[in-house]
Scaffold this active site. Sequence first.
Site, short mmCIF file in Angstrom:
data_model
loop_
_atom_site.label_atom_id
_atom_site.label_comp_id
_atom_site.label_asym_id
_atom_site.label_seq_id
_atom_site.Cartn_x
_atom_site.Cartn_y
_atom_site.Cartn_z
N VAL A 13 0.83 -1.09 0.11
CA VAL A 13 0.12 -0.04 -0.04
C VAL A 13 1.10 1.39 -0.04
O VAL A 13 0.68 2.28 -0.75
CB VAL A 13 -1.03 -0.08 1.20
CG1 VAL A 13 -1.79 1.22 1.23
CG2 VAL A 13 -2.10 -1.19 1.10
N TYR A 66 12.04 9.08 12.20
CA TYR A 66 10.96 9.50 12.96
C TYR A 66 11.16 11.12 12.92
O TYR A 66 10.31 12.03 12.96
CB TYR A 66 10.53 8.92 14.14
CG TYR A 66 9.66 7.78 13.89
CD1 TYR A 66 8.08 7.99 13.51
CD2 TYR A 66 10.13 6.65 13.91
CE1 TYR A 66 7.36 6.81 13.14
CE2 TYR A 66 9.71 5.24 13.57
CZ TYR A 66 8.14 5.47 13.21
OH TYR A 66 7.31 4.30 12.98
N GLY A 80 1.89 -2.36 8.81
CA GLY A 80 0.88 -3.37 9.44
C GLY A 80 0.83 -4.58 8.80
O GLY A 80 0.80 -4.68 7.75
N ARG A 89 -11.41 -7.64 7.93
CA ARG A 89 -10.64 -6.44 8.39
C ARG A 89 -10.36 -6.41 9.81
O ARG A 89 -9.29 -6.25 10.34
CB ARG A 89 -11.16 -5.17 7.70
CG ARG A 89 -10.90 -5.01 6.21
CD ARG A 89 -11.54 -3.90 5.59
NE ARG A 89 -11.49 -3.67 4.16
CZ ARG A 89 -12.43 -4.31 3.23
NH1 ARG A 89 -13.51 -4.23 3.89
NH2 ARG A 89 -12.33 -4.35 2.06
N THR A 120 -3.83 2.09 7.51
CA THR A 120 -3.98 0.61 7.90
C THR A 120 -5.40 -0.03 8.54
O THR A 120 -5.93 0.78 8.97
CB THR A 120 -2.88 0.40 9.04
OG1 THR A 120 -1.56 0.93 8.71
CG2 THR A 120 -2.72 -0.84 9.70
N ASN A 121 -5.69 -1.12 8.28
CA ASN A 121 -7.11 -1.69 8.47
C ASN A 121 -6.73 -2.30 9.90
O ASN A 121 -5.93 -2.93 10.56
CB ASN A 121 -7.30 -2.75 7.50
CG ASN A 121 -8.07 -2.29 6.49
OD1 ASN A 121 -8.81 -1.48 6.58
ND2 ASN A 121 -7.86 -2.66 5.30
N PRO A 122 -8.00 -2.51 10.76
CA PRO A 122 -9.36 -1.88 10.18
C PRO A 122 -9.45 -0.45 10.46
O PRO A 122 -9.08 -0.01 11.41
CB PRO A 122 -10.22 -2.55 11.27
CG PRO A 122 -9.37 -3.00 12.55
CD PRO A 122 -8.11 -3.26 11.84
N ALA A 151 -14.95 4.65 -4.73
CA ALA A 151 -14.80 4.51 -6.10
C ALA A 151 -14.96 3.34 -6.72
O ALA A 151 -15.14 3.39 -7.84
CB ALA A 151 -13.09 4.56 -5.82
N HIS A 176 -15.53 0.65 6.98
CA HIS A 176 -14.80 0.13 5.92
C HIS A 176 -14.64 -1.33 6.10
O HIS A 176 -13.79 -1.64 6.77
CB HIS A 176 -13.51 0.77 5.74
CG HIS A 176 -12.51 0.34 4.47
ND1 HIS A 176 -12.86 0.00 3.05
CD2 HIS A 176 -11.26 -0.34 4.73
CE1 HIS A 176 -12.02 -0.54 2.66
NE2 HIS A 176 -11.10 -0.76 3.54
P1 NAD Z 1 2.52 -5.26 3.50
O1 NAD Z 1 2.74 -6.06 4.32
O2 NAD Z 1 2.73 -5.33 2.17
O3 NAD Z 1 3.38 -3.99 4.07
C1 NAD Z 1 3.35 -3.61 5.45
C2 NAD Z 1 4.45 -2.78 5.79
O4 NAD Z 1 4.38 -2.32 6.93
C3 NAD Z 1 5.70 -3.80 5.80
O5 NAD Z 1 6.79 -3.12 4.72
C4 NAD Z 1 6.31 -3.80 7.17
O6 NAD Z 1 7.54 -3.97 7.10
C5 NAD Z 1 5.76 -2.52 7.71
N1 NAD Z 1 5.80 -2.44 9.01
C6 NAD Z 1 5.19 -3.23 9.90
N2 NAD Z 1 5.47 -2.77 11.23
C7 NAD Z 1 5.99 -1.79 10.97
C8 NAD Z 1 6.40 -0.64 12.05
N3 NAD Z 1 6.20 -0.77 13.36
N4 NAD Z 1 6.90 0.34 11.42
C9 NAD Z 1 7.19 0.61 10.29
N5 NAD Z 1 6.83 -0.23 9.30
C10 NAD Z 1 6.26 -1.37 9.71
O7 NAD Z 1 0.95 -4.74 3.92
P2 NAD Z 1 0.16 -3.74 2.55
O8 NAD Z 1 -0.70 -4.74 1.53
O9 NAD Z 1 0.74 -2.78 2.24
O10 NAD Z 1 -1.05 -3.46 3.74
C11 NAD Z 1 -0.69 -2.58 4.88
C12 NAD Z 1 -2.14 -2.24 5.64
O11 NAD Z 1 -3.03 -1.31 4.61
C13 NAD Z 1 -2.81 -3.38 5.80
O12 NAD Z 1 -3.49 -3.19 7.10
C14 NAD Z 1 -4.08 -3.40 4.95
O13 NAD Z 1 -5.40 -4.28 5.39
C15 NAD Z 1 -4.43 -1.94 4.57
N6 NAD Z 1 -5.03 -1.75 3.42
C16 NAD Z 1 -6.03 -0.79 3.75
C17 NAD Z 1 -6.96 -0.51 2.59
C18 NAD Z 1 -7.86 0.66 2.73
O14 NAD Z 1 -8.79 0.97 2.02
N7 NAD Z 1 -7.95 1.40 3.93
C19 NAD Z 1 -6.82 -1.39 1.36
C20 NAD Z 1 -5.86 -2.18 1.14
C21 NAD Z 1 -5.04 -2.52 2.12
#
Ligand code: NAD
Length: 302
Positions: A13, A66, A80, A89, A120-122, A151, A176
Site C-alpha cells: 500500500v 521519525y 501493519g 479487516r 492501515t486496517n481496520p 470509487a 470500511h
Molecule cells: P504489507 O505487508 O505489504 O506492508 C506492510 C509494511 O508495514 C511492511 O513493509 C512492514 O515492514 C511495515 N511495518 C510493519 N510494522 C511496522 C512498524 N512498526 N514500523 C514501520 N513499518 C512497519 O501490507 P500492505 O498490503 O501494504 O497493507 C498495509 C495495510 O493497509 C494493511 O493493514 C491493509 O489491510 C491495509 N489496506 C487498507 C486499505 C484501505 O482501503 N484502507 C486497502 C488495502 C490495504
Amino acid sequence: MNNKVVIIGCGNVGMSYAYALLNQRTYVNKLVLIDLDEKRLEGEVMDLNHCLSYAPSKISINKGTYSDCSDAKIVVIAAGVNQKEGETRLNLLERNASIFKNIIDNVKNSGFNGIFLIATNPVDIMTYITYKYSNFPSNKVIGTGTSLDTARLQLMIGKKLCINPKNVQGYVMGEHGDSEFIPWSNANISLQNIKEFFSEEELKVIEHDVKNAAYEIIERKGATYYGIGMALVRITNAILGNENLIMPLSVLDKERDMYIGRPCIIGIEGIRDIKLNLTDEENFKYERSINILKEEIKNLQM
Ligand code: NAD
C-alpha cells in the site's frame, strides 16, 4: 515551499501510494519513507528515484527516520499486516493496534504538527486509536474510510450507465468493512436519484459487489493496493491544494466518539463535517456500523 509527506509502512500500500504520487502532478515536493525492513526500503528508494527523469513533478525521495516527521505536512500510515484469504479487516485489529502505539509516540515526539492520514486496517479503528494516542484535534486525524469503496461504487454504476464514474454522486458509508452501506436516498446521477435507473434488486447486487470487491481481489492476487494508493493521492492533493473537496473518509462522529466513513470536506486544515440527511433505514445501518466498531474497541487496552 515545504510540502513534505512521510510514509510509515512501505509495503504494497505504501509503495503503491508513493508510485501513484510520482505519476501525477502533485503538490508534494519531499517524500520520506520509513519501514522496519530497512534493506528492502533502500531498494524501494533507489527504484523510485529512477522514475524521476520521466515524472511530471519534481520530488525528492529519501529513506528517513521519525525525526523527519517534524516539519511534514502529512504523515501517512500504512504499516501493519493485511488481510489473508478468509480474514475480515476486523481480524487484523490486535496485531495492528499493538504496533501503532509505538509509531504514534515516535511521530509525536518529533514535534509533528500536520495531518495524520491512516490506511492501515481496520481503518476506522486504527484512525480512532491514532486520534486517542496522539491527542491531536480530530480534524487533523483522518482515515481513508470508505473512499476506496466509493470509487468501486462509482466505477460499477458508471460502467452500467455508460457515464464517467466521476459523475456518479453517491457514497459508501459506515465501517470500511462488512457493515458498510450505501445511502441510496442520497445517490444521484445529475439531477435524478439513482433509483430512477435501477430496481431495488439491482441496487442490492451493486451494494453486495462493492462490499465484497476486496475479498474477490484477495482471492485472486492475495492483496489490494493500487486502488487505495490512488485514493491516498487524491486525499493528499485535496489537503495540500486546499481544495475543500467532498470525499467519504473516516472521521470522528463526536456524538458517538467513534471514527466512521462519512462524507466530509477536506482541505489544508484537515476535515470539516457535513450534516447527514439519512432515511430511518440508513440511520439504522449507520448506527449498526458504529456499534460493531465500538464493540471491537471495548477490549483494546488504550
Ligand atoms: P504489507 O505487508 O505489504 O506492508 C506492510 C509494511 O508495514 C511492511 O513493509 C512492514 O515492514 C511495515 N511495518 C510493519 N510494522 C511496522 C512498524 N512498526 N514500523 C514501520 N513499518 C512497519 O501490507 P500492505 O498490503 O501494504 O497493507 C498495509 C495495510 O493497509 C494493511 O493493514 C491493509 O489491510 C491495509 N489496506 C487498507 C486499505 C484501505 O482501503 N484502507 C486497502 C488495502 C490495504
